[in-house]
Scaffold this active site. Structure first.
Site, PDB file in Angstrom:
ATOM      1  N   ASP A 138       9.241   2.808  -0.633  1.00 45.73           N
ATOM      2  CA  ASP A 138       8.230   3.420   0.215  1.00 45.73           C
ATOM      3  C   ASP A 138       8.524   2.993   1.651  1.00 45.73           C
ATOM      4  O   ASP A 138       8.209   1.878   2.056  1.00 45.73           O
ATOM      5  CB  ASP A 138       6.826   2.982  -0.209  1.00 45.73           C
ATOM      6  CG  ASP A 138       5.749   3.591   0.686  1.00 45.73           C
ATOM      7  OD1 ASP A 138       6.101   4.175   1.726  1.00 45.73           O
ATOM      8  OD2 ASP A 138       4.560   3.468   0.351  1.00 45.73           O
ATOM      9  N   LYS A 145       4.920   8.780   8.946  1.00 49.05           N
ATOM     10  CA  LYS A 145       4.783   8.199  10.284  1.00 49.05           C
ATOM     11  C   LYS A 145       5.850   8.685  11.284  1.00 49.05           C
ATOM     12  O   LYS A 145       5.699   9.750  11.853  1.00 49.05           O
ATOM     13  CB  LYS A 145       4.725   6.678  10.179  1.00 49.05           C
ATOM     14  CG  LYS A 145       3.499   6.244   9.323  1.00 49.05           C
ATOM     15  CD  LYS A 145       3.241   4.767   9.365  1.00 49.05           C
ATOM     16  CE  LYS A 145       2.209   4.334   8.342  1.00 49.05           C
ATOM     17  NZ  LYS A 145       0.846   4.329   8.780  1.00 49.05           N
ATOM     18  N   TYR A 190       0.867  -1.183   0.000  1.00 51.16           N
ATOM     19  CA  TYR A 190       0.000   0.000   0.000  1.00 51.16           C
ATOM     20  C   TYR A 190       0.900   1.227   0.000  1.00 51.16           C
ATOM     21  O   TYR A 190       1.841   1.317   0.785  1.00 51.16           O
ATOM     22  CB  TYR A 190      -0.879  -0.005   1.255  1.00 51.16           C
ATOM     23  CG  TYR A 190      -1.769   1.204   1.409  1.00 51.16           C
ATOM     24  CD1 TYR A 190      -2.824   1.438   0.533  1.00 51.16           C
ATOM     25  CD2 TYR A 190      -1.563   2.118   2.436  1.00 51.16           C
ATOM     26  CE1 TYR A 190      -3.655   2.549   0.682  1.00 51.16           C
ATOM     27  CE2 TYR A 190      -2.395   3.225   2.604  1.00 51.16           C
ATOM     28  CZ  TYR A 190      -3.434   3.437   1.718  1.00 51.16           C
ATOM     29  OH  TYR A 190      -4.247   4.534   1.862  1.00 51.16           O
TER      30      TYR A 190
HETATM   31  C1  LIG Z   1       3.872   1.961   3.290  1.00 48.33           C
HETATM   32  C2  LIG Z   1       2.858   3.062   3.316  1.00 48.33           C
HETATM   33  N1  LIG Z   1       2.875   4.002   2.358  1.00 48.33           N
HETATM   34  C3  LIG Z   1       1.996   5.011   2.342  1.00 48.33           C
HETATM   35  C4  LIG Z   1       1.024   5.132   3.307  1.00 48.33           C
HETATM   36  C5  LIG Z   1       0.057   6.264   3.274  1.00 48.33           C
HETATM   37  O1  LIG Z   1       0.322   7.143   4.318  1.00 48.33           O
HETATM   38  P1  LIG Z   1      -0.836   8.107   4.882  1.00 48.33           P
HETATM   39  O2  LIG Z   1      -1.830   7.233   5.565  1.00 48.33           O
HETATM   40  O3  LIG Z   1      -0.081   9.031   5.820  1.00 48.33           O
HETATM   41  O4  LIG Z   1      -1.401   8.824   3.721  1.00 48.33           O
HETATM   42  C6  LIG Z   1       0.956   4.171   4.321  1.00 48.33           C
HETATM   43  C7  LIG Z   1      -0.081   4.255   5.358  1.00 48.33           C
HETATM   44  O5  LIG Z   1      -0.252   3.400   6.183  1.00 48.33           O
HETATM   45  C8  LIG Z   1       1.891   3.113   4.330  1.00 48.33           C
HETATM   46  O6  LIG Z   1       1.870   2.166   5.265  1.00 48.33           O
END
Ligand SMILES: Cc1ncc(COP(=O)(O)O)c(C=O)c1O
Length: 430
Positions: free
Chosen positions: A237, A270, A142
């Site tokens: 990511d 995060k 994700y």
């Molecule tokens: C690996 C990863 N990328 C992107 C996101 C998206 O971040 P946000 O919820 O701050 O938009 C998340 C959210 O949990 C994530 O776990």
């Protein structure tokens, strides 16, 4: 006093589904979401006054636990100085410098407000910098809810994906190819047939959105080679894994195993915001300088680099940099992950666990899954019963079998022992 159920019923009237992010609604596990009133250290309390040992940590950011004194001080001071200026501040430079000092693959970084925004912007930058449209992602990873990323695999390798959300036109995902995680043959085939059109490959190096699945070293190494051969960018990511699995993030772990390894672009969130809305994406100067105002790739944000959020993130990073921080956090997390597996074994329940730094996962299965389909084939009914059994005993785990868990520096050995005692109790009845 309101109960969780009363609040949920009331919330559903004014907020779709009663929540501002779907997983909070407990749809995967059933039951009533807990409405949280406050948190301190490793604990959260709900509207009924029940205390939980918190293994979500706001889905990752709260690596120090809740209400760490140094973070509170920094945030209080920042609030007094002003909430938002819409003009540059020295604190943004300090946070950028702090992140860059810990992540050698990044020479420049841009701050934004959410992981979604950071991931979406990194893809735009990769497309702008390469002049190509196609992107590769992996099933089960994700990267936020940007249109081009809400996509599942098509019927064959040559076909592009299908939207996973209403409101995402098929044309918007026609450039997104979704492949199986840890499948070297598939990515080789994708590059063999379409290599000259691929702007970037985006991956969660340790996938926390399928509980806890590591990308294998040969897989990461091969993607790096393919990207180099074909002029595509490799995007890590690290919104979840960044500053959570190691001080240098997941990329530092792969760099130890693959000589000279670096991703081209990295996405963070995060932990770098310490619980405030803050995220970032970064990479080499030659790529980052493609961004406005220097270059042709547009990207902006009213609250980007917000002074309160940067104060919170900076104070958090300064704590996790202290000598011994990650050693202690890793040991605590391992105590939990190994303890869960041992407790399950004693109860005759098939369960495997994994962890790195302050992040852990466990599966009701006899072997660690290597991709999304295998994760989703693990025992969901058992997971749900375990989740509710633990919740009833004051332990708050992620409410879905495909989500990772997080331990903070505030979790004590006694907290872990209490968690394992609850687990033994629940496992005996599964
Ligand atoms: C690996 C990863 N990328 C992107 C996101 C998206 O971040 P946000 O919820 O701050 O938009 C998340 C959210 O949990 C994530 O776990």
């Amino acid at each position: 006093m309101s109960t969780n159920q009363q609040l949920f019923d009331r919330a559903k009237i004014s907020i779709p589904g009663g929540v501002n992010s779907p997983v909070r609604a407990f749809r995967a596990v059933g039951g009533t979401p807990r409405f949280i009133t406050r948190a301190q250290g490793a604990y959260m309390w709900d509207a009924e006054g029940t205390r939980y040992i918190d293994y979500i940590g706001s889905w990752g950011p709260m690596i120090l636990g809740h209400g760490h004194p140094a973070v509170l001080d920094a945030v209080r001071k920042a609030i007094e100085e002003g909430f938002s200026f819409g003009a540059p501040t020295e604190r943004e430079i300090e946070l950028a410098e702090e992140i860059l000092s810990l992540v050698p693959s990044c020479e420049q970084i841009r701050l934004v407000s959410s992981g979604t925004e950071a991931g979406m912007s990194a893809i735009r930058l990769a497309r702008g910098a390469t002049g190509r449209s196609k992107i590769i992602k992996f099933e089960g990873c994700y990267h936020g809810h940007a249109d081009a990323l809400l996509v599942k695999a098509g019927s064959g390798l040559a076909t592009f994906g299908h939207p996973t959300s209403a409101g995402v036109p098929a044309e918007v995902v026609q450039h997104t190819l979704v492949l199986e995680y840890n499948n070297v043959e598939q990515i080789e085939e994708a590059f063999r047939t379409q290599g000259s059109e691929i702007a970037c490959v985006m991956i969660e190096p340790i996938a926390g959105n399928m509980n806890f699945v590591r990308s294998s070293v040969p897989f990461v190494k091969r993607i790096r080679e393919l990207c180099d051969q074909h002029g595509a960018l490799f995007v890590f990511d690290e919104v979840m894994s960044g500053f959570r699995v190691a001080l240098g993030s997941a990329q530092s772990l792969y760099a130890e195993l693959i000589p000279g390894f670096r991703p081209d672009l990295s996405v963070f969130g995060k932990v770098i915001g310490g619980g405030m809305p803050l995220a970032a994406f970064g990479g080499p100067r030659r790529i980052m300088e493609q961004l406005a105002p220097l270059g042709p790739v547009y990207q902006a944000g009213t609250l980007s680099g917000n002074p309160v959020a940067t104060a919170c993130g900076l104070a958090t990073l300064r704590e996790i940099k202290k000598p011994g921080f990650f050693e202690a956090l890793s040991e605590r997390t391992a105590q939990l992950a190994h303890g869960l597996q041992a407790a399950a074994q004693a109860a005759g329940v098939p369960l495997v666990s994994e962890c790195q730094g302050g992040m852990f996962g466990f599966f009701f299965a006899s072997e660690l899954p290597q991709n999304y389909n295998v994760v989703m084939a693990t025992d969901k009914e058992r997971f749900n019963r375990f989740f509710h059994g633990m919740l009833d005993r004051g332990v708050y785990l992620a409410p879905a079998l495909y989500e990772a868990g997080f331990v903070s520096a505030a979790h004590t050995a006694d907290d872990i022992d209490a968690t394992l005692a609850a687990a033994r109790d629940v496992l005996a009845q599964l």
